[in-house]
Write an enzyme that holds these catalytic residues in place. Sequence first.
Site, PDB file in Angstrom:
ATOM      1  N   GLU A   1       2.309   9.097   7.874  1.00 31.26           N
ATOM      2  CA  GLU A   1       0.860   9.203   8.094  1.00 31.26           C
ATOM      3  C   GLU A   1       0.552   9.568   9.548  1.00 31.26           C
ATOM      4  OE1 GLU A   1      -2.389   5.818   8.686  1.00 31.26           O
ATOM      5  OE2 GLU A   1      -1.574   5.833   6.649  1.00 31.26           O
TER       6      GLU A   1
ATOM      7  N   LYS B   1       6.645   0.949   3.025  1.00 23.15           N
ATOM      8  CA  LYS B   1       5.317   1.065   3.639  1.00 23.15           C
ATOM      9  C   LYS B   1       5.427   1.447   5.109  1.00 23.15           C
ATOM     10  CE  LYS B   1       0.785   0.600   3.832  1.00 23.15           C
ATOM     11  NZ  LYS B   1       0.412   0.348   5.208  1.00 23.15           N
TER      12      LYS B   1
ATOM     13  N   SER C   1      -1.448   0.320   0.560  1.00 21.26           N
ATOM     14  CA  SER C   1      -2.156   1.447   1.162  1.00 21.26           C
ATOM     15  C   SER C   1      -3.401   1.741   0.344  1.00 21.26           C
ATOM     16  CB  SER C   1      -1.251   2.688   1.206  1.00 21.26           C
ATOM     17  OG  SER C   1      -1.922   3.778   1.801  1.00 21.26           O
TER      18      SER C   1
ATOM     19  N   HIS D   1       6.074   5.097   5.157  1.00 23.94           N
ATOM     20  CA  HIS D   1       4.820   5.714   4.711  1.00 23.94           C
ATOM     21  C   HIS D   1       3.862   5.865   5.886  1.00 23.94           C
ATOM     22  CE1 HIS D   1       0.572   5.012   3.597  1.00 23.94           C
ATOM     23  NE2 HIS D   1       0.806   5.673   2.476  1.00 23.94           N
ATOM     24  N   ASN D   2       3.710   4.802   6.682  1.00 24.56           N
ATOM     25  CA  ASN D   2       2.792   4.866   7.813  1.00 24.56           C
ATOM     26  C   ASN D   2       3.303   5.776   8.914  1.00 24.56           C
ATOM     27  OD1 ASN D   2       1.340   2.988   6.341  1.00 24.56           O
ATOM     28  ND2 ASN D   2       0.797   1.790   8.144  1.00 24.56           N
TER      29      ASN D   2
END
Length: 300
Positions: free
Chosen positions: A178, A171, A121, A174-175
């Site tokens: 987001e 990840k 990221s 995480h996205n």
Amino acid sequence: MELGFIGLGRMGLNMVTRLARGGHRVTAFSPSLQHRQAVVEAGGTHPDSLGAVVAALAPPRSIWLMVPAGETVDQNIEALLPMLAPGDLIVDGGNSYYRDSKRRAAWLAQKDLLFVDAGTSGGVWGLERGYCLMVGGAPEAVARVRPALETLAPPDGFLHVGPAGAGHYVKMVHNGIEYGMLQAYAEGFEILHAGEYDLDLQRIATLWNHGSVVRSWLLELAERAFADDPGLEGIRGYVEDSGEGRWTVAEAIDLDVPVPVITLSLLERFRSRQDESFSARVIAALRNQFGGHAVKRSGE
């Protein structure tokens, strides 16, 4: 350390540049002549083929893939395999699905090759600020590329989170987070934009970044966006998704974990791609049928 690097797109070229500036010997490959020149200018080398990249590295080799998720990753691995030897290592730094990363790690292990999945990221700002790296793989594999990881990351921006697949799993989530954050900011600024006051959204974003509980780097980017185009009139409200939001929602369903905010933020991205929603037309037609509510006709 010595590192091969395949894929010089929006993030890859900046990563090669950061690595070269950090003193690593980077041999990179891209079919683009422009990228080749940029690699040389950054301090790396750029042979004219994948084979030449592999030949330029001393065994045991470490090669970082920064290519689009899916078949492209497998195609690059398959192209590299005949040139690799036991003990060589492949890093996938793209946005791959974590189950694919687990499969690839097992596949390569059968050939005595190491695999690291590095959720990355930082976007186009990573060259300047560093990349947050969520890394999965066997301890010995991660240790091999640790010098490169520590150069790419800012202080405390790299973590070995678990075995192969774990990096891309973290990840993925995480996205998903987001997605929800972006949607919340977007809805808040739309209310401010639509309200009765003539508000300066850029100054409000700046204000919120000083002591507010909603301060963040995303708000810093909002400041920049509103400074460039206060009404965002030059931008069409069409929002793509990389796939990780979908994977996060699917994982949540499999685990019976309720994620309404992330799910709705994903669905809002789908809605943004419709010039006119057919479902909204159905609702308008039904309201007209049962209640005589007025409808807007095409072209009005």
